[in-house]
Design a protein around this motif. Structure first.
Motif, PDB file in Angstrom:
ATOM      1  N   LYS A  36       0.616  -1.189  -0.008  1.00  0.00           N
ATOM      2  CA  LYS A  36      -0.083  -0.115   0.014  1.00  0.00           C
ATOM      3  C   LYS A  36       0.768   1.500  -0.103  1.00  0.00           C
ATOM      4  O   LYS A  36       2.014   1.295   0.511  1.00  0.00           O
ATOM      5  CB  LYS A  36      -0.958  -0.172   1.285  1.00  0.00           C
ATOM      6  CG  LYS A  36      -1.947  -1.242   1.179  1.00  0.00           C
ATOM      7  CD  LYS A  36      -2.598  -1.303   2.399  1.00  0.00           C
ATOM      8  CE  LYS A  36      -3.680  -2.316   2.485  1.00  0.00           C
ATOM      9  NZ  LYS A  36      -4.311  -2.684   3.591  1.00  0.00           N
ATOM     10  N   LYS A  37       0.330   2.187  -0.699  1.00  0.00           N
ATOM     11  CA  LYS A  37       0.874   3.481  -0.637  1.00  0.00           C
ATOM     12  C   LYS A  37       0.055   4.650  -0.451  1.00  0.00           C
ATOM     13  O   LYS A  37      -1.399   4.291  -0.383  1.00  0.00           O
ATOM     14  CB  LYS A  37       1.727   3.738  -2.014  1.00  0.00           C
ATOM     15  CG  LYS A  37       0.644   3.671  -3.120  1.00  0.00           C
ATOM     16  CD  LYS A  37       1.539   3.758  -4.408  1.00  0.00           C
ATOM     17  CE  LYS A  37       0.761   3.766  -5.602  1.00  0.00           C
ATOM     18  NZ  LYS A  37       1.197   3.874  -7.064  1.00  0.00           N
ATOM     19  N   VAL A  38       0.321   5.809  -0.152  1.00  0.00           N
ATOM     20  CA  VAL A  38      -0.831   6.805  -0.027  1.00  0.00           C
ATOM     21  C   VAL A  38      -1.696   6.970  -1.099  1.00  0.00           C
ATOM     22  O   VAL A  38      -2.882   7.065  -0.645  1.00  0.00           O
ATOM     23  CB  VAL A  38      -0.087   8.320   0.289  1.00  0.00           C
ATOM     24  CG1 VAL A  38      -1.011   9.470   0.332  1.00  0.00           C
ATOM     25  CG2 VAL A  38       1.022   8.216   1.487  1.00  0.00           C
ATOM     26  N   THR A  39      -1.277   6.796  -2.063  1.00  0.00           N
ATOM     27  CA  THR A  39      -2.414   7.057  -3.291  1.00  0.00           C
ATOM     28  C   THR A  39      -3.164   5.769  -3.477  1.00  0.00           C
ATOM     29  O   THR A  39      -3.804   5.912  -4.840  1.00  0.00           O
ATOM     30  CB  THR A  39      -1.789   7.606  -4.657  1.00  0.00           C
ATOM     31  OG1 THR A  39      -0.648   6.897  -4.883  1.00  0.00           O
ATOM     32  CG2 THR A  39      -1.106   8.980  -4.308  1.00  0.00           C
ATOM     33  N   GLY A  40      -2.967   4.520  -3.091  1.00  0.00           N
ATOM     34  CA  GLY A  40      -3.604   3.212  -3.553  1.00  0.00           C
ATOM     35  C   GLY A  40      -2.918   2.064  -3.002  1.00  0.00           C
ATOM     36  O   GLY A  40      -2.167   1.963  -1.905  1.00  0.00           O
ATOM     37  N   SER A  41      -2.880   1.108  -3.863  1.00  0.00           N
ATOM     38  CA  SER A  41      -2.345  -0.131  -3.564  1.00  0.00           C
ATOM     39  C   SER A  41      -1.859  -0.882  -4.785  1.00  0.00           C
ATOM     40  O   SER A  41      -2.451  -0.858  -5.673  1.00  0.00           O
ATOM     41  CB  SER A  41      -2.988  -0.996  -2.577  1.00  0.00           C
ATOM     42  OG  SER A  41      -4.329  -1.424  -3.076  1.00  0.00           O
ATOM     43  N   HIS A  42      -1.043  -2.060  -4.616  1.00  0.00           N
ATOM     44  CA  HIS A  42      -0.864  -3.005  -5.675  1.00  0.00           C
ATOM     45  C   HIS A  42      -0.954  -4.335  -5.159  1.00  0.00           C
ATOM     46  O   HIS A  42      -0.657  -4.595  -3.864  1.00  0.00           O
ATOM     47  CB  HIS A  42       0.543  -2.733  -6.242  1.00  0.00           C
ATOM     48  CG  HIS A  42       0.571  -1.567  -7.078  1.00  0.00           C
ATOM     49  ND1 HIS A  42      -0.116  -1.228  -8.408  1.00  0.00           N
ATOM     50  CD2 HIS A  42       1.263  -0.261  -6.833  1.00  0.00           C
ATOM     51  CE1 HIS A  42       0.125  -0.079  -8.853  1.00  0.00           C
ATOM     52  NE2 HIS A  42       0.963   0.417  -7.855  1.00  0.00           N
ATOM     53  N   THR A  43      -1.401  -5.314  -5.790  1.00  0.00           N
ATOM     54  CA  THR A  43      -1.293  -6.560  -5.393  1.00  0.00           C
ATOM     55  C   THR A  43      -0.781  -7.628  -6.595  1.00  0.00           C
ATOM     56  O   THR A  43      -0.389  -7.148  -7.671  1.00  0.00           O
ATOM     57  CB  THR A  43      -2.906  -7.259  -5.462  1.00  0.00           C
ATOM     58  OG1 THR A  43      -3.621  -7.006  -6.586  1.00  0.00           O
ATOM     59  CG2 THR A  43      -3.496  -6.279  -4.299  1.00  0.00           C
ATOM     60  N   GLY A  44      -0.139  -8.770  -5.960  1.00  0.00           N
ATOM     61  CA  GLY A  44       0.366  -9.717  -6.934  1.00  0.00           C
ATOM     62  C   GLY A  44       0.496 -11.025  -6.197  1.00  0.00           C
ATOM     63  O   GLY A  44      -0.091 -11.223  -5.248  1.00  0.00           O
ATOM     64  N   THR A  45       1.174 -12.087  -6.764  1.00  0.00           N
ATOM     65  CA  THR A  45       1.506 -13.061  -6.425  1.00  0.00           C
ATOM     66  C   THR A  45       3.110 -13.279  -6.335  1.00  0.00           C
ATOM     67  O   THR A  45       3.998 -12.742  -6.918  1.00  0.00           O
ATOM     68  CB  THR A  45       0.704 -14.231  -7.043  1.00  0.00           C
ATOM     69  OG1 THR A  45       1.282 -14.224  -8.552  1.00  0.00           O
ATOM     70  CG2 THR A  45      -0.436 -14.186  -7.323  1.00  0.00           C
ATOM     71  N   ILE A  46       3.257 -14.400  -5.369  1.00  0.00           N
ATOM     72  CA  ILE A  46       4.746 -14.963  -5.319  1.00  0.00           C
ATOM     73  C   ILE A  46       4.577 -16.427  -4.962  1.00  0.00           C
ATOM     74  O   ILE A  46       3.668 -16.851  -4.383  1.00  0.00           O
ATOM     75  CB  ILE A  46       5.634 -14.271  -4.131  1.00  0.00           C
ATOM     76  CG1 ILE A  46       7.071 -14.492  -4.296  1.00  0.00           C
ATOM     77  CG2 ILE A  46       4.972 -14.580  -2.960  1.00  0.00           C
ATOM     78  CD1 ILE A  46       7.783 -13.555  -3.834  1.00  0.00           C
ATOM     79  N   GLN A  47       5.615 -17.114  -5.765  1.00  0.00           N
ATOM     80  CA  GLN A  47       5.438 -18.712  -5.587  1.00  0.00           C
ATOM     81  C   GLN A  47       6.359 -19.103  -4.508  1.00  0.00           C
ATOM     82  O   GLN A  47       7.634 -18.721  -4.469  1.00  0.00           O
ATOM     83  CB  GLN A  47       5.585 -19.262  -7.022  1.00  0.00           C
ATOM     84  CG  GLN A  47       4.631 -19.045  -7.704  1.00  0.00           C
ATOM     85  CD  GLN A  47       4.921 -19.403  -8.971  1.00  0.00           C
ATOM     86  OE1 GLN A  47       5.631 -20.225  -9.244  1.00  0.00           O
ATOM     87  NE2 GLN A  47       3.764 -19.062 -10.234  1.00  0.00           N
ATOM     88  N   LEU A  48       6.183 -20.479  -3.919  1.00  0.00           N
ATOM     89  CA  LEU A  48       7.287 -21.021  -3.096  1.00  0.00           C
ATOM     90  C   LEU A  48       8.079 -22.023  -3.893  1.00  0.00           C
ATOM     91  O   LEU A  48       7.618 -22.416  -5.031  1.00  0.00           O
ATOM     92  CB  LEU A  48       6.287 -22.060  -2.052  1.00  0.00           C
ATOM     93  CG  LEU A  48       5.328 -21.631  -1.243  1.00  0.00           C
ATOM     94  CD1 LEU A  48       4.723 -22.551  -0.359  1.00  0.00           C
ATOM     95  CD2 LEU A  48       6.406 -20.792   0.069  1.00  0.00           C
ATOM     96  N   LYS A  49       9.203 -22.156  -3.555  1.00  0.00           N
ATOM     97  CA  LYS A  49       9.971 -22.916  -4.116  1.00  0.00           C
ATOM     98  C   LYS A  49      10.124 -24.363  -3.495  1.00  0.00           C
ATOM     99  O   LYS A  49      10.260 -25.638  -4.214  1.00  0.00           O
ATOM    100  CB  LYS A  49      11.657 -22.417  -4.154  1.00  0.00           C
ATOM    101  CG  LYS A  49      12.402 -22.999  -4.887  1.00  0.00           C
ATOM    102  CD  LYS A  49      13.807 -22.417  -4.768  1.00  0.00           C
ATOM    103  CE  LYS A  49      14.551 -22.641  -6.113  1.00  0.00           C
ATOM    104  NZ  LYS A  49      15.802 -21.924  -6.125  1.00  0.00           N
ATOM    105  N   SER A  50       9.929 -24.341  -2.077  1.00  0.00           N
ATOM    106  CA  SER A  50       9.699 -25.708  -1.637  1.00  0.00           C
ATOM    107  C   SER A  50       8.971 -25.206  -0.108  1.00  0.00           C
ATOM    108  O   SER A  50       9.278 -24.041   0.245  1.00  0.00           O
ATOM    109  CB  SER A  50      10.836 -26.288  -1.236  1.00  0.00           C
ATOM    110  OG  SER A  50      11.772 -25.480  -0.487  1.00  0.00           O
ATOM    111  N   GLY A  51       8.797 -26.484   0.539  1.00  0.00           N
ATOM    112  CA  GLY A  51       8.000 -25.900   1.969  1.00  0.00           C
ATOM    113  C   GLY A  51       7.462 -27.360   2.567  1.00  0.00           C
ATOM    114  O   GLY A  51       7.182 -28.200   1.869  1.00  0.00           O
ATOM    115  N   PHE A  52       7.535 -27.373   3.870  1.00  0.00           N
ATOM    116  CA  PHE A  52       7.127 -28.469   4.604  1.00  0.00           C
ATOM    117  C   PHE A  52       6.627 -28.259   5.992  1.00  0.00           C
ATOM    118  O   PHE A  52       6.988 -27.167   6.536  1.00  0.00           O
ATOM    119  CB  PHE A  52       7.985 -29.767   4.628  1.00  0.00           C
ATOM    120  CG  PHE A  52       9.373 -29.411   5.538  1.00  0.00           C
ATOM    121  CD1 PHE A  52       9.454 -29.499   6.741  1.00  0.00           C
ATOM    122  CD2 PHE A  52      10.537 -28.955   4.655  1.00  0.00           C
ATOM    123  CE1 PHE A  52      10.558 -29.106   7.390  1.00  0.00           C
ATOM    124  CE2 PHE A  52      11.628 -28.771   5.151  1.00  0.00           C
ATOM    125  CZ  PHE A  52      11.636 -28.920   6.581  1.00  0.00           C
TER     126      PHE A  52
END
Length: 189
Positions: free
Chosen positions: A40-56
């Motif tokens: 978020k910023k003063v004038t609005g926001s941005h959204t997106g995605t990010i992926q996992l490489k691995s996890g448990f």
């Protein structure tokens, strides 16, 4: 015969006791899991995605006791813009101004302690590493039917991500970008 029977019974008790307290590793299905970010910023926001490489997750008697996740920072994408604006924002977020993904292609979260809050909800404490800087983080995680959900708020300034931060620069006005960004995490295992 009696001795062999007693030895067999003792061995069975030891095996069953060991199995009862065995920690199980549950791998995350990274293709069916997703992480959404909001900045978020003063004038609005941005959204997106990010992926996992691995996890448990580490589970003990069906209870969460730990886990580790590696995030693929090179997969950072924007979902609210298109065309040239989308490419510019993604390039800027990946640059040294923000996450410096060329030098730091992954981030990491290691769960260090867990407390059950009941009904499949856990209070989680972990160490989050971004740009080779590790800081503690706390959040709630809900687990049901092989799905885990969490919402995290991360202060980017703690990880040397200072661009547009009112915490470091004066007179930014409406160009100020808030320090905290949010992650909405949906993991399938």
């Amino acid at each position: 015969m009696k001795k062999n029977l007693l030895k067999g019974a003792a061995a069975s008790v030891i095996v069953l006791t060991t199995l009862a307290f065995t920690t199980m590793k549950k791998e995350i299905n990274i293709k069916e899991s997703n992480v959404t970010w909001t900045g978020k910023k003063v004038t609005g926001s941005h959204t997106g995605t990010i992926q996992l490489k691995s996890g448990f997750f580490h589970m003990e008697d069906q209870n969460l006791v730990g886990g580790e996740f590696v995030i693929d920072m090179t997969s950072l994408t924007n979902t609210d813009l298109s065309g040239e604006n989308k490419q510019k924002l993604e390039g800027h977020l990946k640059s040294e101004d923000f996450f410096g993904v060329e030098k730091h292609p992954t981030a990491k979260l290691v769960i260090t302690s867990v407390a059950s809050k009941g009904n499949g909800t856990y209070g989680v404490v972990g160490n989050l590493t971004i740009k080779n800087i590790t800081k503690p983080i706390t959040f709630d995680l809900e687990m049901k039917n092989n799905v885990a959900n969490a919402k995290l708020s991360i202060d980017r300034s703690k990880y040397d991500v200072k661009y547009g931060s009112g915490s470091f620069f004066d007179d930014l006005g409406d160009k100020t970008i808030y320090d905290n960004f949010d992650l909405e995490v949906n993991l399938k295992f």
